[in-house]
Design a protein around this motif. Sequence first.
Motif, short mmCIF file in Angstrom:
data_model
loop_
_atom_site.label_atom_id
_atom_site.label_comp_id
_atom_site.label_asym_id
_atom_site.label_seq_id
_atom_site.Cartn_x
_atom_site.Cartn_y
_atom_site.Cartn_z
N ASP A 163 0.82 -1.22 0.00
CA ASP A 163 0.00 0.00 0.00
C ASP A 163 0.85 1.27 0.00
N GLY A 164 2.10 1.15 -0.40
CA GLY A 164 2.97 2.32 -0.48
C GLY A 164 2.81 3.07 -1.79
N ILE A 165 3.42 4.24 -1.84
CA ILE A 165 3.45 5.07 -3.05
C ILE A 165 4.90 5.46 -3.29
N ILE A 166 5.43 5.04 -4.44
CA ILE A 166 6.82 5.30 -4.80
C ILE A 166 6.92 6.61 -5.57
N LEU A 167 7.85 7.46 -5.16
CA LEU A 167 8.10 8.74 -5.84
C LEU A 167 9.44 8.68 -6.57
N LEU A 168 9.39 8.88 -7.89
CA LEU A 168 10.59 9.00 -8.72
C LEU A 168 10.43 10.20 -9.65
N HIS A 169 11.53 10.56 -10.33
CA HIS A 169 11.52 11.68 -11.28
C HIS A 169 12.11 11.18 -12.60
N ASP A 170 11.33 11.27 -13.67
CA ASP A 170 11.80 10.69 -14.93
C ASP A 170 12.86 11.52 -15.64
N ARG A 171 13.11 12.73 -15.19
CA ARG A 171 14.06 13.57 -15.92
C ARG A 171 15.52 13.44 -15.46
#
Length: 259
Positions: free
Chosen positions: A209-217
Motif C-alpha cells: 500500500d505504499g506510493i513510490i516517488l521518482l523523477h523521470d528527468r
Amino acid sequence: MSSPFIGRARSTATALAITLALAALGGCASYDVTSPKDARDNAKSGDAKNGEASGTVDCRKAKCVALTFDGGPSEPTPHLLDVLKQKHVHATFFLQGRGHVAKYPGTVRRMAAEGHEVADHTWTHKVLTDLDPAEIRQELSSVQDSIAKITGHRPDLMRPPEGRTDEKVSKVCRELGLAQILWSVTAKDYQTNDTALITKRVLDQTRPDGIILLHDRYPGTIPAVPGIINTLRSRGYTLVTVSQLLAPAAPEPGMVYRP
C-alpha cells in the motif's frame, strides 16, 4: 485551538483530522488526511468510478504499490513510457506545466493513450504553502486546463511540491476537485545519478500500500525502473496507479492521501 472538522460529513469515514501548529502565525490550522488502505476499507458502495479506477486489480486482495513520477514530461520520458509498456505497468505522472506539459504535449497525449494516470504537479513548482489562495489556484488550474486541452480529461489528483500542504492548500484543492497525493518511498533521485543506489533505496523502503516517488528527468532514474519492477514483482507486488491503489474509493477533493 479549533476543532479539526468535527461534525463534518466525509465520504471517507475514517479520515484522520490532523492539527498543525503554525508557529509563525501564532495560530493553528487543520486538514484531512487518510491512508490508501483506510480509504479502500471505508469506501461506500458506488464510490469507484464505475470500475474505471480499479480495472482488473483489487488492492484489497493483491499486494499493491503505486508507481509515480514527478516533474515531467521531459526529453527522456518517451523512453520511460517504452519501458513501462514493455513491462505492462501503468504509472501515475504528476506533471509540471511550464517547460514540461507546455513543451511536450505529444508525450502527455501518449501517456493518456497508453493508460497512464495523468495528474497535476503545479505550473512552476512553487511551494504552495508560501502562496496566497489566488496564486495556489493559478498554479494548479493552469496545469489542469493544459492537460484537459491535450487529453480531454481534467486531472483530479495533484501532488504538492516538497509534499508541503496546509488548510489553505486543501481548501483550494477542494474547490478545484483535486485530491492530494503524498508518498512513502523516495529514492531522492534528484541528489544522485547512481542507478544502483536509486534501486536499493526504492526496494528497501517499499511496503504494501505504499506510493513510490521518482523523477523521470534525472539520468539515473529510468535505467533503475526495469530492475525495480522485476524485483518488486518477484516479491509478490502488483504495481498500480494511485487511483487503482485507492479503489473502490474515489479520490476525495482536498483530502491528503498518505501511506
